[in-house]
Design an enzyme around this catalytic site. Structure first.
Site, short mmCIF file in Angstrom:
data_model
loop_
_atom_site.label_atom_id
_atom_site.label_comp_id
_atom_site.label_asym_id
_atom_site.label_seq_id
_atom_site.Cartn_x
_atom_site.Cartn_y
_atom_site.Cartn_z
N THR A 1 -3.67 -0.42 7.25
CA THR A 1 -5.01 -0.84 6.86
C THR A 1 -5.56 -1.88 7.83
O THR A 1 -6.78 -2.00 7.99
CB THR A 1 -4.99 -1.39 5.43
N TYR B 1 8.71 0.78 5.80
CA TYR B 1 7.46 1.44 5.41
C TYR B 1 7.59 2.93 5.71
O TYR B 1 7.61 3.33 6.87
CB TYR B 1 6.31 0.80 6.17
N LYS C 1 8.29 0.06 1.28
CA LYS C 1 6.96 0.52 0.88
C LYS C 1 7.00 2.04 0.97
O LYS C 1 7.05 2.61 2.05
CB LYS C 1 5.89 -0.06 1.80
N VAL D 1 1.92 -2.26 -2.43
CA VAL D 1 1.23 -2.76 -1.24
C VAL D 1 -0.10 -2.03 -1.24
O VAL D 1 -0.17 -0.84 -0.98
CB VAL D 1 2.02 -2.52 0.05
#
Length: 294
Positions: free
Chosen positions: A48, A136, A164, A206
């Protein structure tokens, strides 16, 4: 190593000015806003945050700025992973010197390593730092899926403490929880999957949507953990249209547009992403009004 990052971590956007340079004053303002509105922590320079479009120097500036602004009030997790193990180690060590609380390492993208390659990559980076590490997994972007069995091997490394998980596969999430030790935390990498992931033993999220509704997400998680499943499901359903709308086109395009509508001018994304169309912006306005944010 046992680490608690909290329940809601916001995957923070990277603000740019009219010249598409980092807007550090806005980064400070946004970090304060996110923590004040319900975020336990901030993930800086992740997907992001448009990490691939940022130079090493820009990433370090963002880490330094966010630590200075909210360090001690919230957990600051630095996105230091890339497809290069050497570069990931260098950025991780530089981030550690700036005082971040943890690092997040994305699965190496584009070069498609084997499961053993993934293991060796994450181990090498983790062994280069004293910081706790969150892995992640986002196969939709990286084209490689970190399997639960590989994650279980990685959990044996002392400072790899969380994942994540953004595969969108609840069978995989269930297998992760089954194989991983209790102290190893699983965070949803998809806002729409937060409640389902909690149901199979997840810790939190998250979040992209926490830019806008962090308090509501905290309320949903608190309802679930206190046993009020009916309320948690109701809150999940109420948040769902906005959450889906934030992914009507590539993240972070919609959330940056939405923040601008709410008076937080974080600027457009850098190329190759382009800002939301007028039609997309109108859909966002409708969703923000329905969520009573506008």
């Amino acid at each position: 190593m046992t680490v608690d990052f909290g329940r809601v971590l916001t995957a923070m956007v990277s603000p740019f000015d009219k010249n598409m340079e980092l807007n550090l004053p806005m980064a400070r303002k946004l970090a304060r806003h996110l923590v004040d509105s319900g975020s336990d922590g901030l993930v800086v320079c992740g997907t992001t945050g448009e990490s691939p479009t940022l130079s090493k120097e820009e990433k370090l500036e963002l880490f330094r700025t966010v630590v200075d602004e909210v360090g001690g009030r919230a957990v600051v997790v630095a996105g230091t992973g890339s497809y290069s193990t050497k570069d990931s180690i260098a950025l991780t060590q530089a981030a550690e010197k700036l005082g971040v609380d943890a690092v997040m390492l994305v699965c190496p993208y584009y070069n498609k390593p084997s499961q053993d390659g993934l293991y060796q990559h994450f181990r090498a980076v983790a062994e280069s730092t004293n910081l706790p590490v969150m892995i992640y997994n986002i196969p939709g972007r990286t084209s490689i899926n970190l399997l639960p069995q590989t994650c279980a091997r990685l959990a044996e490394i002392g400072n790899i403490v969380a994942i994540k998980e953004a595969s969108g596969n609840m069978d995989q999430a269930t297998e992760l929880r089954r194989l991983l030790p209790d102290h190893f935390h699983i965070y949803s990498g998809d806002d729409s999957m937060t409640l389902p992931l909690l149901a199979v033993g997840g810790k939190g999220v998250v979040s992209v949507a926490a830019h806008l509704v962090g308090g509501k997400i905290q309320e949903m998680i608190n309802a679930f953990t206190s046993g009020n499943i009916t309320l948690a499901a109701k809150l999940h359903s109420s948040l769902f249209p906005l959450i889906k709308g934030l992914f009507m086109t590539t993240n972070p395009v919609p959330v940056k547009a939405a923040l601008g509508m709410l008076g937080l001018n974080v600027g457009p994304p850098r190329l190759p992403l382009v800002e939301a169309t007028e039609q997309e912006k109108e859909k966002l306005r409708v969703l923000l009004r329905e969520a009573q944010l506008l």
